[in-house]
Design a protein around this motif. Structure first.
Motif, PDB file in Angstrom:
ATOM      1  N   SER A1194       0.828  -1.209   0.000  1.00 50.63           N
ATOM      2  CA  SER A1194       0.000   0.000   0.000  1.00 50.63           C
ATOM      3  C   SER A1194       0.856   1.250   0.000  1.00 50.63           C
ATOM      4  O   SER A1194       0.627   2.185  -0.781  1.00 50.63           O
ATOM      5  N   LYS A1198       1.112   3.891  -3.272  1.00 54.57           N
ATOM      6  CA  LYS A1198       0.509   5.210  -3.115  1.00 54.57           C
ATOM      7  C   LYS A1198       1.516   6.333  -3.327  1.00 54.57           C
ATOM      8  O   LYS A1198       1.136   7.461  -3.626  1.00 54.57           O
ATOM      9  N   GLY A1238      -4.236   1.479  -2.940  1.00 53.58           N
ATOM     10  CA  GLY A1238      -2.942   1.912  -3.445  1.00 53.58           C
ATOM     11  C   GLY A1238      -2.666   1.403  -4.837  1.00 53.58           C
ATOM     12  O   GLY A1238      -2.168   2.149  -5.715  1.00 53.58           O
ATOM     13  N   SER A1241      -4.527   3.243  -7.461  1.00 54.33           N
ATOM     14  CA  SER A1241      -3.974   4.555  -7.804  1.00 54.33           C
ATOM     15  C   SER A1241      -2.935   4.458  -8.913  1.00 54.33           C
ATOM     16  O   SER A1241      -2.647   5.442  -9.592  1.00 54.33           O
ATOM     17  N   TYR A1322      -7.072   9.883  -7.768  1.00 51.38           N
ATOM     18  CA  TYR A1322      -5.913   9.099  -7.287  1.00 51.38           C
ATOM     19  C   TYR A1322      -4.801  10.050  -6.875  1.00 51.38           C
ATOM     20  O   TYR A1322      -4.645  11.131  -7.427  1.00 51.38           O
ATOM     21  N   LYS A1323      -4.027   9.543  -5.977  1.00 53.39           N
ATOM     22  CA  LYS A1323      -2.871  10.317  -5.530  1.00 53.39           C
ATOM     23  C   LYS A1323      -1.685   9.982  -6.425  1.00 53.39           C
ATOM     24  O   LYS A1323      -1.505   8.862  -6.797  1.00 53.39           O
TER      25      LYS A1323
END
Length: 1323
Positions: A1194, A1198, A1238, A1241, A1322-1323
């Motif tokens: 994760s 991320k 994560g 993303s 999403y990051k």
């Protein structure tokens, strides 16, 4: 004319006052007349209403004396009649009025009983009358005394307590109202002003009676009244005894009243002639009271106030009868032998009469004729030796005085030593008043008790109660300053007696007596001064050694076994406790973090734990640890006070130069004997078991501990703090002795402390074992050693450490300038990590004390100021680890507990090099037990490097901005032809830049050394070593990244400086700028990670689940710092070892390991930590491991910087994670959802396909496509024929081991739709 007018006005005023007084008296008489008639009527008829009695009592109390005196007889007559009736009605023995000479008449004798209420009111009224009205004749007084005597003879069964108490108060009021006459030659003038009159607060009559009236006090002193005096003495003593015999029913109030009245009677009689006859009986009865009060704990007998009155009454009686002024001629005492303080005053008349009585009498018919002598107003036969038959007077001859004082001395010796330590303050005040009076008045007559009285006085000098000790000290100072030779002789004799008896008293089971004895010796030492101490100690070296042996016996550990059984309970050793250094470093670290201030900064000094708290919890000098079984802290304070005074007096006495060194050498002899024995043991290679079994070896340790305790107290006695405490204890500034004023004395003190420290820091003493681990591991021995041996060794170390703190207190800043701090600081740091908690605690507290004395806010500042000495000692011992196996622990303790690693980081290069050598293969082979301590030290160094590295980028960036600003300023000056940069300023800038670059390289070099040292230990089978190594890896990677970041700013700064130099044509400065330096060494981060990675993979292959979880966090940190591109190929090649731990259910039985997995390759010297193959980790442990791996996935996915590392294995990871989510394992559900978020993303489409493939395989209502352009879901995701055809199984390689839980799939799918798929944020 004015005088006549003034005279007339004064006369008119007097007449007006007289007239007003007559009117007032008339009003009083009217009321008295009515009440007196009612009294007579009540006498005839007891049934008559008696409600007027309270009104009569109120009238008597509010009326002044001059208003009642004219009607005294009128008021007294009915009261006495009613009093007689009350006594007669209660007495079992009826009185015959014809045989006694009373005022009652046969016609008035009543046969009825007077009620208790009436009798008690009558007694109260009678007391008020006797208190305010003066008796006018002897006959009147005799009648009242007789009637009161009959009332006092009533027993508790016959009369109430209030009535008997009122009778005694009436008698006391009568006595207190007796006044002296105006005749200066009257015997009443011999009466002194005794304290009892002040205690009762009775009004003082300034006017005396006229000569024409009878002197009632003189009558009391005459032989005619002797029988009455004796009778009343007997009645009062009997009244006090009766209340004791009644037990718990007895009245302590009545007992106190009786003894108080007894004191008043003795004071009013006031002459030796009238009281001497009754002295033996009085002493006997009073002694019974004193002994009874000691043994009883409740009831009237245990009344402390009655004991106080008895003690005071006894001393006042003795002061009258045995006064030195009247007995010195009888005893033929030489003048210089009488040291009573009142002996130089004018002699009273009685002393001259006493001298006249001793003259020879000329009489022709000596055997027949009886001479009427002035001798106390008595008829004494010259032929009689002591007294005439039937006479109540005694002739005080030398024989009589000897016999009497013998009995008195026995009584005083058996009671006063116990009473002076009585728990009640009033009793001790009474004893003090008695001692003061007896020493003032009867010092020679009671010369056999004089030493005992002085001892009791010295006990009270050190009393816990301030008022008691203050009065005792005041009197002692008067006594000592009187200049009497006899006082000095007595004090010397008392000192000798007390010293000889001290060990026997201390080792007895009477704590109070031991404390009083020690306090006596303390007080006599203080007031005796240097001369007394020198005369006793310095007669010969034998006398000094004997004195020290006495205190060694009292303070030794052998005295532990001398007390009662309840003091022999072994004190359980402390296993844990509060360490001020740890609390301090945590507090300062928190403050520095919150306020972004300098670590260990002086501005935070007030917020850290202050020294006063440490001082309150661990006071120096402290009571030795073994003394808790011997006595209380108060006892030790008294004993230590004696040693401090002796040390102070001997050291500061100019007549005894060199004597102090003799005392020090005697005590240091015990250390030299112990050191010699230890060296002999090393020479013979004897084991500790055999050495301790040798006779006297353990005794040497105990004697050294006791000698250290005595030395510490003696040195502390020379400090300003000790002098201040003595001045506070004795409240006398005149005996203050300061040892700091004389320069030669200061040098002598430093030499003495240096010789003591030389023995204290002997390495043989610090090599003795403190526990089984020390004895068996460090010295390679087997066998059994008694636990008390380790305890003795620990107490020796503790006392020595406390001594170092005391020496620091005594010398102050000179402790450092003399070199003592440098020689002892490392030893104190060593003992911070001692296995014995008491030694650790003592070291910690002493370090704080030294820090405060040396003006250092914290221990960290102290170590920082002396870091070169500490590091030098560490490096020296690191070269000889076989002899100093504890040095790694010392290094780690110093860096962690004290918290100065970041400040001394430049000095740690050499120690770090030695540590790196020890963590290599050969080093670990030679010292396998030191691997973990060295790792801890490296961890602390890595933390310090991280702390310093955090500041490097900001500092470099700030410096770069300054250089850019300087460059801009220079460029603008060049354009304006006004460029002027001094070469000196530019040179200083370059020097500053080079210092910053050098420090950055040191930080990077140390961090690189840490990484190189611990990298192989990542794959260690020892969990502790592996976890510590991973911590170092994390800190080291962070440091290298910060160093490289700072280097980038530094390179730009360097270019700016080069441009400035070239612009100003200062080409000679280019060499100082380091233009030709090799810059390839600055690339440290990725090469270091490249070497670390295989060991991280090896850690995953181990069976240590705790280490694997920690390794997951380490990998996350390293990848996020270095970037994902660098790790993509590595995850592709080595990732299978990571994902394999996710693809197996923890609830399935694992298959047998292959040969390679079953037993990893080990070097022959490495200790095996492999677990038994039959023991598998629990399911919950496997679940926690998988959660850690999912959290790693994760975090990596991320973060955009680390996400590329998963690109080669993205499909496989996504399939594995989706498979876990579809299995519905409750413990992994949350971690799976975070991992999927994560992964989504990075590639949301793939994650959606994997989840939708499972989600829509069982759904009946499949949603239609939004338009015809899109195919239906069934076409995109055909329904699999079996669970093995799901996409996540194809991508992941295998299922998780469970059937698909569609409820869990629905929950995960809907959650991701809401958070990821729908919003696409999403990051």
């Amino acid at each position: 004319m004015e005088e006549e007018l003034n005279g007339k006005s004064n006369g008119a005023g007097d007449e007006a006052e007289k007239e007003e007084e007559d009117i007032q008296n008339g009003v009083v008489f009217v009321e008295l007349k009515e009440h007196c008639m009612q009294l007579l009527e009540l006498l005839q008829n007891s049934e008559k209403d008696n409600s007027f009695l309270p009104q009569l009592l109120h009238l008597l109390r509010r009326s002044p004396s001059h208003s009642l005196q004219p009607f005294f007889d009128y008021t007294l007559f009915p009261l006495l009649l009613l009093f007689d009736a009350a006594v007669n009605s209660r007495s079992t023995t009826k009185l015959n009025s014809k045989n006694n000479n009373s005022l009652e008449f046969d016609a008035l004798v009543t046969s009825h009983k007077v009620s208790d209420t009436v009798a008690e009111c009558v007694v109260l009224c009678l007391e008020e009358v006797l208190k305010k009205c003066r008796l006018l004749s002897v006959d009147q007084m005799v009648v009242i005394l007789k009637k009161l005597a009959y009332g006092a003879m009533l027993s508790p069964a016959e009369a109430s307590e209030e009535f008997r108490d009122g009778v005694i108060k009436c008698f006391r009021a009568l006595l207190l109202n007796l006044r002296t006459c105006s005749d200066e030659s009257c015997p009443c003038k011999q009466i002194d002003d005794f304290p009892v009159f002040k205690e009762l607060q009775f009004p003082v009559f300034n006017n005396s009676i006229s000569v024409t009236e009878e002197c009632l006090l003189a009558f009391l002193q005459s032989e005619i009244a002797s029988a009455a005096i004796g009778h009343w003495l007997s009645l009062l003593l009997k009244a006090a005894d009766i209340e004791v015999a009644r037990g718990h029913r007895g009245s302590s109030r009545l007992r106190v009243e009786a003894l108080m009245t007894l004191r008043v009677l003795v004071a009013k009689v006031g002459t030796a002639d009238a009281l001497a006859f009754y002295l033996p009986g009085f002493v006997s009865q009073t002694g019974k009271i004193l002994h009874t009060s000691r043994t009883m704990i409740s009831g009237a007998a245990a009344s402390t106030e009655s004991l106080n009155q008895a003690v005071r009454g006894l001393s006042e009686y003795l002061m009258i009868v045995l006064d030195d002024n009247s007995t010195s001629s009888i005893l033929h005492a030489p003048e210089n032998d009488v040291f009573a303080l009142d002996s130089n005053k004018t002699k009273p008349l009685s002393s001259y009469l006493e001298e006249l009585r001793q003259l020879p009498v000329k009489n022709a018919v000596q055997s027949e004729v009886i001479t009427e002598s002035v001798d106390r107003g008595t008829m004494i036969s010259v032929g009689d030796s002591d007294c005439k038959i039937g006479s109540l007077r005694v002739k005080r001859t030398e024989k009589w005085l000897a016999e009497t004082t013998s009995h008195v001395n026995k009584l005083l010796s058996s009671t006063f030593p116990h009473l002076c330590v009585h728990p009640n303050r009033k009793v001790r005040l009474g004893v003090l008043a008695s001692i003061r009076g007896l020493l003032r008045k009867c010092s020679y007559t009671l010369r056999d008790s004089r030493l005992m009285l002085l001892e009791c006085l010295f006990v009270l000098v050190c009393d816990d109660s301030e008022d008691v000790s203050s009065e005792a000290q005041t009197f002692t100072e008067i006594l000592v300053s009187s200049g009497k030779n006899q006082i000095e002789q007595d004090m010397s004799e008392v000192f000798s007696r007390l010293v000889e008896k001290l060990p026997r008293v201390v080792m007895a089971d009477e704590e109070s007596l031991a404390l009083s004895h020690a306090r006596k010796l303390l007080a006599v030492t203080y007031y005796g001064g240097p001369r007394l101490v020198a005369d006793y100690l310095l007669v010969s070296p034998v006398a000094a050694a004997r004195f020290l042996d006495v205190f060694a016996l009292c303070l030794s550990q052998n005295s532990v076994f001398a007390g009662p059984l309840n003091q022999l309970a072994a004190k359980s050793p402390s296993k844990s406790g509060f360490m001020h250094s740890i609390s301090e470093i945590k507090a300062i670290t928190t403050i520095a973090h919150e306020e972004k201030s300098e670590f260990l900064g002086s501005q935070n000094r007030n917020k850290s734990r202050p020294y006063e708290h440490v001082k309150n919890e661990y006071e120096l000098p402290n009571m030795p640890p073994w003394f808790v079984h011997v006595g209380s802290r108060k006892l030790y304070q008294a004993l230590s006070g004696i040693l401090r005074l002796v040390s102070l007096y001997i050291f500061t006495d100019s007549r005894n130069e060199g004597s102090y060194c003799v005392l020090i050498d005697i005590l240091l002899g015990h250390f030299r004997n112990l050191t010699s024995e230890l060296r002999t043991r090393e020479h013979r290679n004897d084991s500790w078991q055999s050495w301790y079994k040798r006779t006297g070896s353990a005794h040497l340790v105990r004697r050294a501990s006791t000698a250290s305790c005595i030395l510490n107290e003696m040195i502390y006695g020379l400090s300003d703090q000790a002098s201040t405490s003595f001045n506070g204890m004795f409240r006398n500034k005149g005996i203050y002795v300061n040892s700091n004023g004389n320069k030669n004395a200061r040098i002598h003190l430093i030499d003495c402390i240096g010789s003591i420290l030389h023995e204290y820091l002997s390495p043989e003493i610090w090599n003795i074992p403190l526990g089984f681990s020390d004895s068996l591991e460090q010295f390679g021995e087997d066998g059994d050693i008694n636990l008390h041996v380790f305890n003795d060794n620990g107490m020796l170390h503790q006392v020595i450490i406390e001594g170092i703190g005391i020496f620091n207190i005594c010398l102050g800043e000179e402790f450092s300038s003399s070199g003592f701090l440098h020689s002892s600081l490392y030893m104190l740091l060593e003992n911070i990590i001692c296995s014995n908690f008491e030694v650790r605690r003592a070291s910690d507290s002493v370090l704080h004390v030294i820090s405060a004395t040396q003006n250092c806010p914290t221990v960290g500042h102290l170590v920082l100021a002396n870091s070169d000495y500490v590091i030098d000692s560490i490096c020296r011992q690191l070269r000889h680890l076989d002899l100093n196996p504890h040095v790694p622990n010392v290094l780690s303790a110093m860096l962690s507990f004290v918290g100065v690693a970041d400040k001394i980081l430049p000095l740690l290069e050499e120690p770090m090099h030695a540590v790196s050598m020890e963590l290599e293969i050969l080093g670990r082979h030679h010292h396998p037990n030191l691997t973990l301590p060295f790792l801890k030290a490296v961890a602390e160094i890595a933390k310090a490097s991280k702390h310093e590295a955090d500041k490097l980028p900001n500092q470099a960036e700030s410096y770069k901005k300054d250089m850019n600003a300087k460059m801009s300023e220079l460029n603008s000056g060049i354009r304006m032809n006004d460029a002027n940069v001094p070469e000196e300023e530019l040179e200083s800038i370059i020097f500053k830049f080079n210092d910053s670059k050098r420090y950055r390289r040191i930080v990077g070099s140390i961090a690189g050394s840490c990484l190189v040292s611990v990298t192989p230990l990542i794959a260690s089978a020892d969990p502790a070593s592996c976890l510590t190594a991973l911590d170092v890896i994390e800190d080291g990677i962070i440091v290298l990244s910060k160093v490289e970041e700072a280097y980038k700013h530094e390179s730009e700064t360097k270019e700016a400086l080069r441009e400035i130099i070239e612009s100003c044509s200062f080409y000679n400065l280019l060499d100082t700028l380091g233009a030709d330096e090799d810059e390839t060494i600055e690339n440290r981060l990725l090469p270091a990670v490249n070497k670390i990675w295989p060991f991280l993979v090896s850690c995953f292959r181990s069976k240590n689940l705790v280490a694997i979880k920690k390794c997951c966090r380490t990998i996350t940190t390293v990848v996020q710092i270095c970037g994902g591109d660098f790790f993509s190929r590595r995850f592709h090649s080595d990732g299978a070892h990571f994902w394999k731990l996710l693809s197996t259910s923890p609830f399935q039985k694992k298959k047998p390991f292959s040969k390679e997995e079953r037993m990893p390759l080990q070097l022959p010297y490495r200790k095996s930590w492999t677990e038994d193959s039959s023991s598998n980790p629990s399911e919950i442990s496997n679940l926690k491991l998988q959660i850690a791996i999912l959290e790693m996935i994760s975090d990596l996915s991320k973060n955009k910087r680390s996400a590329p590392s998963l690109d080669p294995v993205f499909k496989k990871i996504s399939g594995v994670v989706v498979g876990i989510a579809c299995s519905g394992v409750k413990g992994l559900q949350g971690a799976c959802e975070n991992a999927l978020v994560g992964l989504a993303s990075v590639d949301p489409d793939l994650v959606w396909l994997l989840l939708a493939d499972v989600y829509y395989s069982r759904k009946g209502n499949i949603p239609c496509p939004p338009s015809d352009e899109f195919p239906e879901i069934g076409e995109v995701l055909p329904v699999p024929s079996s669970s093995k055809e799901y996409l996540y199984v194809l991508y992941g390689g295998q299922s998780y081991g469970f059937d698909v839980d569609f409820n869990a799939v629905e929950i995960v799918y809907k959650k991701l739709c809401a958070e990821v798929f729908t919003s696409q944020t999403y990051k």
